[in-house]
Design an enzyme around this catalytic site. Structure first.
Site, PDB file in Angstrom:
ATOM      1  N   ARG A 159       1.442  10.023  15.736  1.00 40.00           N
ATOM      2  CA  ARG A 159       0.000  10.598  15.210  1.00 40.00           C
ATOM      3  C   ARG A 159      -0.348  11.860  15.641  1.00 40.00           C
ATOM      4  O   ARG A 159      -0.221  12.369  16.456  1.00 40.00           O
ATOM      5  CB  ARG A 159      -1.223   9.698  15.636  1.00 40.00           C
ATOM      6  CG  ARG A 159      -2.658  10.193  15.200  1.00 40.00           C
ATOM      7  CD  ARG A 159      -3.535   8.821  15.583  1.00 40.00           C
ATOM      8  NE  ARG A 159      -5.007   9.603  15.628  1.00 40.00           N
ATOM      9  CZ  ARG A 159      -5.552  10.482  14.632  1.00 40.00           C
ATOM     10  NH1 ARG A 159      -5.103  10.706  13.643  1.00 40.00           N
ATOM     11  NH2 ARG A 159      -6.802  10.821  14.939  1.00 40.00           N
ATOM     12  N   GLU A 203     -11.556   9.822  19.032  1.00 35.38           N
ATOM     13  CA  GLU A 203     -10.995   9.676  17.999  1.00 35.38           C
ATOM     14  C   GLU A 203     -10.952   8.311  17.399  1.00 35.38           C
ATOM     15  O   GLU A 203     -11.985   7.629  17.884  1.00 35.38           O
ATOM     16  CB  GLU A 203      -9.692  10.545  17.777  1.00 35.38           C
ATOM     17  CG  GLU A 203      -8.627   9.800  18.777  1.00 35.38           C
ATOM     18  CD  GLU A 203      -7.683   8.669  18.453  1.00 35.38           C
ATOM     19  OE1 GLU A 203      -6.885   8.678  17.481  1.00 35.38           O
ATOM     20  OE2 GLU A 203      -8.308   7.274  18.685  1.00 35.38           O
ATOM     21  N   ASP A 238     -13.639  19.628  17.975  1.00 33.47           N
ATOM     22  CA  ASP A 238     -15.033  19.880  18.202  1.00 33.47           C
ATOM     23  C   ASP A 238     -15.432  19.062  19.530  1.00 33.47           C
ATOM     24  O   ASP A 238     -14.608  18.628  20.240  1.00 33.47           O
ATOM     25  CB  ASP A 238     -15.999  19.229  17.019  1.00 33.47           C
ATOM     26  CG  ASP A 238     -15.783  17.519  17.154  1.00 33.47           C
ATOM     27  OD1 ASP A 238     -16.607  16.958  17.637  1.00 33.47           O
ATOM     28  OD2 ASP A 238     -14.870  17.144  16.627  1.00 33.47           O
ATOM     29  N   HIS A 255       0.683  -1.237   0.022  1.00 38.90           N
ATOM     30  CA  HIS A 255       0.162   0.028   0.016  1.00 38.90           C
ATOM     31  C   HIS A 255       0.908   1.251  -0.001  1.00 38.90           C
ATOM     32  O   HIS A 255       0.389   2.328  -0.311  1.00 38.90           O
ATOM     33  CB  HIS A 255      -1.069  -0.016   1.291  1.00 38.90           C
ATOM     34  CG  HIS A 255      -1.830  -1.321   1.178  1.00 38.90           C
ATOM     35  ND1 HIS A 255      -1.375  -2.526   1.786  1.00 38.90           N
ATOM     36  CD2 HIS A 255      -3.236  -1.323   0.696  1.00 38.90           C
ATOM     37  CE1 HIS A 255      -2.765  -3.275   1.478  1.00 38.90           C
ATOM     38  NE2 HIS A 255      -3.814  -2.578   0.895  1.00 38.90           N
ATOM     39  N   GLY A 298      -4.039  11.747   9.469  1.00 35.62           N
ATOM     40  CA  GLY A 298      -5.062  10.977   9.080  1.00 35.62           C
ATOM     41  C   GLY A 298      -5.136  11.509   7.499  1.00 35.62           C
ATOM     42  O   GLY A 298      -5.288  10.681   6.601  1.00 35.62           O
ATOM     43  N   THR A 326      -7.073  15.082  14.828  1.00 32.99           N
ATOM     44  CA  THR A 326      -8.353  15.702  15.622  1.00 32.99           C
ATOM     45  C   THR A 326      -9.143  14.774  16.389  1.00 32.99           C
ATOM     46  O   THR A 326      -8.983  13.693  16.587  1.00 32.99           O
ATOM     47  CB  THR A 326      -9.188  16.531  14.865  1.00 32.99           C
ATOM     48  OG1 THR A 326      -9.586  15.538  13.992  1.00 32.99           O
ATOM     49  CG2 THR A 326      -8.309  17.523  14.104  1.00 32.99           C
TER      50      THR A 326
END
Length: 234
Positions: A87, A179, A204, A4, A20, A90
């Site tokens: 990582r 998350e 958020d 990948h 991400g 958010t």
């Protein structure tokens, strides 16, 4: 060469940032790294290697959710010998004391994912961060005048949950934010004997209903990016 990522041997640094969003990877490469070179674009999941303060650092998009990050992190650890993975993402606040744009350092990651149930035959595994990275990230953020929140987060499989109030049970037990990737990152780091950390910016709040824009999430969380880069090269 992995399936990948499809980069060549030596293309990827031992220290890597894992957003991400592949466009966030592109933003970091173009704005923070010297001499960035794109080593993959398979499925538009962009990856770059460049120089940060004299040291090689890579940045690789991982997509959304545990199955997606699992593919990339397995290949990075197994095929490209990455030693240190951070990582940067958010999260949604589920405690009222967390506010928009707060920096969260995930000490541990609970999960409702079936991945570890399958992996451990129904046993419970406790995915945790590398203390050395956690301490460096905390000290780096504090030196810049931040007050990062350190504690437990939860990695969920469902963005659109059947029960929209499901998060309240996690909050009852002091979990700070939700998350979709960290539990798998920490589990794979344990499996391969590598260092891993998640730095998360609150985008958020499930408590207040406040949110940031998609553009801001992609490009504006530069403080988190700088802390991650400093930690990666420490």
């Amino acid at each position: 060469m992995s399936t990948h990522i499809a980069a060549k041997s030596g293309d990827i640094a031992e220290a890597i940032l894992l957003p991400g969003d592949p466009l966030r990877a592109k933003f970091i490469a173009e704005n923070f790294l010297e001499e960035p070179v794109q080593y993959t674009g398979v499925r538009n999941m962009l990856g770059y290697t460049g120089i940060y303060r004299g040291k090689r650092v890579s940045v690789q998009g991982t997509g959304m959710g545990i199955p997606s990050i699992s593919i990339y992190v397995n290949e990075l650890f197994r095929d490209y010998h990455v030693r240190r993975a951070i990582r940067i993402g958010t999260a949604g606040a589920i405690l009222p004391e967390l506010k928009l744009r707060d920096l969260v350092i995930a000490m541990s990651a609970s999960t409702d994912s079936g991945a570890n149930n399958q992996r451990f035959g129904g046993r419970n595994f406790a995915p945790t961060a590398a203390f050395s990275l956690l301490k460096t990230a905390y000290d780096t953020a504090a030196a810049r005048g931040w007050q990062p929140k350190v504690g437990s987060i939860v990695s969920t499989d469902m963005f659109y949950a059947e029960d929209p109030g499901d998060w309240k049970l996690w909050a009852k037990f002091g979990v700070m934010a939700v998350e979709m990737e960290t539990a798998e990152l920490y589990t794979l780091a344990a499996k391969y004997g590598r260092e891993a950390l998640s730095l998360l910016t609150i985008s958020d709040s499930l408590v207040s209903g406040e949110t940031t824009s998609a553009e801001e999430r992609q490009t504006a969380f530069t403080g988190m990016m700088e802390v991650a880069l400093e930690t990666a090269i420490s």
